[in-house]
Enzyme design. Structure first.
Site, PDB file in Angstrom:
ATOM      1  CB  CYS A   1       7.776 -19.622 -54.626  1.00 13.13           C
ATOM      2  SG  CYS A   1       7.343 -20.236 -52.983  1.00 13.13           S
TER       3      CYS A   1
ATOM      4  CD  GLU B   1      12.861 -18.525 -50.648  1.00 17.70           C
ATOM      5  OE1 GLU B   1      12.871 -19.767 -50.501  1.00 17.70           O
ATOM      6  OE2 GLU B   1      12.737 -17.973 -51.751  1.00 17.70           O
TER       7      GLU B   1
HETATM    8  N1  THU Z   1      12.324 -23.266 -54.118  1.00 15.98           N
HETATM    9  C1  THU Z   1      12.802 -22.590 -53.024  1.00 15.98           C
HETATM   10  O1  THU Z   1      13.515 -23.155 -52.181  1.00 15.98           O
HETATM   11  N2  THU Z   1      12.461 -21.294 -52.885  1.00 15.98           N
HETATM   12  C2  THU Z   1      11.669 -20.596 -53.749  1.00 15.98           C
HETATM   13  O2  THU Z   1      11.299 -19.462 -53.477  1.00 15.98           O
HETATM   14  C3  THU Z   1      11.314 -21.205 -55.032  1.00 15.98           C
HETATM   15  C4  THU Z   1      11.467 -22.679 -55.112  1.00 15.98           C
HETATM   16  C5  THU Z   1      12.680 -24.687 -54.272  1.00 15.98           C
HETATM   17  C6  THU Z   1      11.529 -25.658 -54.108  1.00 15.98           C
HETATM   18  C7  THU Z   1      12.035 -26.854 -54.898  1.00 15.98           C
HETATM   19  O3  THU Z   1      12.832 -27.656 -54.041  1.00 15.98           O
HETATM   20  C8  THU Z   1      12.933 -26.268 -55.979  1.00 15.98           C
HETATM   21  O4  THU Z   1      13.198 -24.934 -55.567  1.00 15.98           O
HETATM   22  C9  THU Z   1      12.291 -26.252 -57.346  1.00 15.98           C
HETATM   23  O5  THU Z   1      11.040 -25.696 -57.322  1.00 15.98           O
END
Ligand code: THU
Length: 138
Positions: free
Chosen positions: A94, A58
């Site tokens: 997240c 994001e």
């Molecule tokens: N991740 C995202 O790309 N977006 C989120 O909103 C949650 C987590 C990614 C970060 C990391 O590379 C993987 O997911 C595991 O946490």
């Protein structure tokens, strides 16, 4: 938003996952940001051996857009799951990404959580981040 437009955004988020760089988690996330002008800007997660340097999908999409002068957004679609497979579940943004979204997007921003082109859950930024923190701007 119109069904066809949402499906297109979902497709772009799913496609963006194929560019994820995820040698540590194996969890590929794709995001597709829709501007008010109808342009789609995609992003994927990019990991780093120093884990905290990892950038979420994001934020990749938002930073790409803002760095090109685009700051007016209508919606974002997010899809995540084990790399090389279709998502098994919905992947809500997240906390850090919610905060970054709230810097640039209205609380009314539509957030589409994508399991497949046909399995889509819709919410708004204000549902994901109530009582968001903001500072007054000069
Ligand atoms: N991740 C995202 O790309 N977006 C989120 O909103 C949650 C987590 C990614 C970060 C990391 O590379 C993987 O997911 C595991 O946490």
């Amino acid at each position: 938003m119109e069904g066809k437009k949402i499906e297109r955004l979902a497709e772009e988020a799913l496609k963006a996952r194929s560019f994820s760089y995820v040698p540590y988690s194996g969890f590929a996330v794709g995001a597709a940001l829709l501007t008010a002008q109808g342009e789609i800007i995609t992003g994927c997660n990019i990991e780093n051996s120093s884990y905290s340097a990892t950038n979420c999908a994001e934020r990749t999409a938002i930073f790409k857009a803002v760095s090109e002068g685009k700051k007016d957004f209508a919606a974002i679609a997010v899809a995540g799951g084990r790399a090389g497979e279709m998502p098994e579940d919905f992947c809500p943004p997240c906390g850090i990404c919610r905060q970054v979204l709230s810097e640039f997007c209205s609380p009314d921003l539509y957030v589409y959580l994508i399991k497949s082109e046909k399995e889509i859950r819709c919410c708004q930024l204000k549902d994901l981040l109530p009582m968001a923190f903001h500072l007054d701007k000069d």
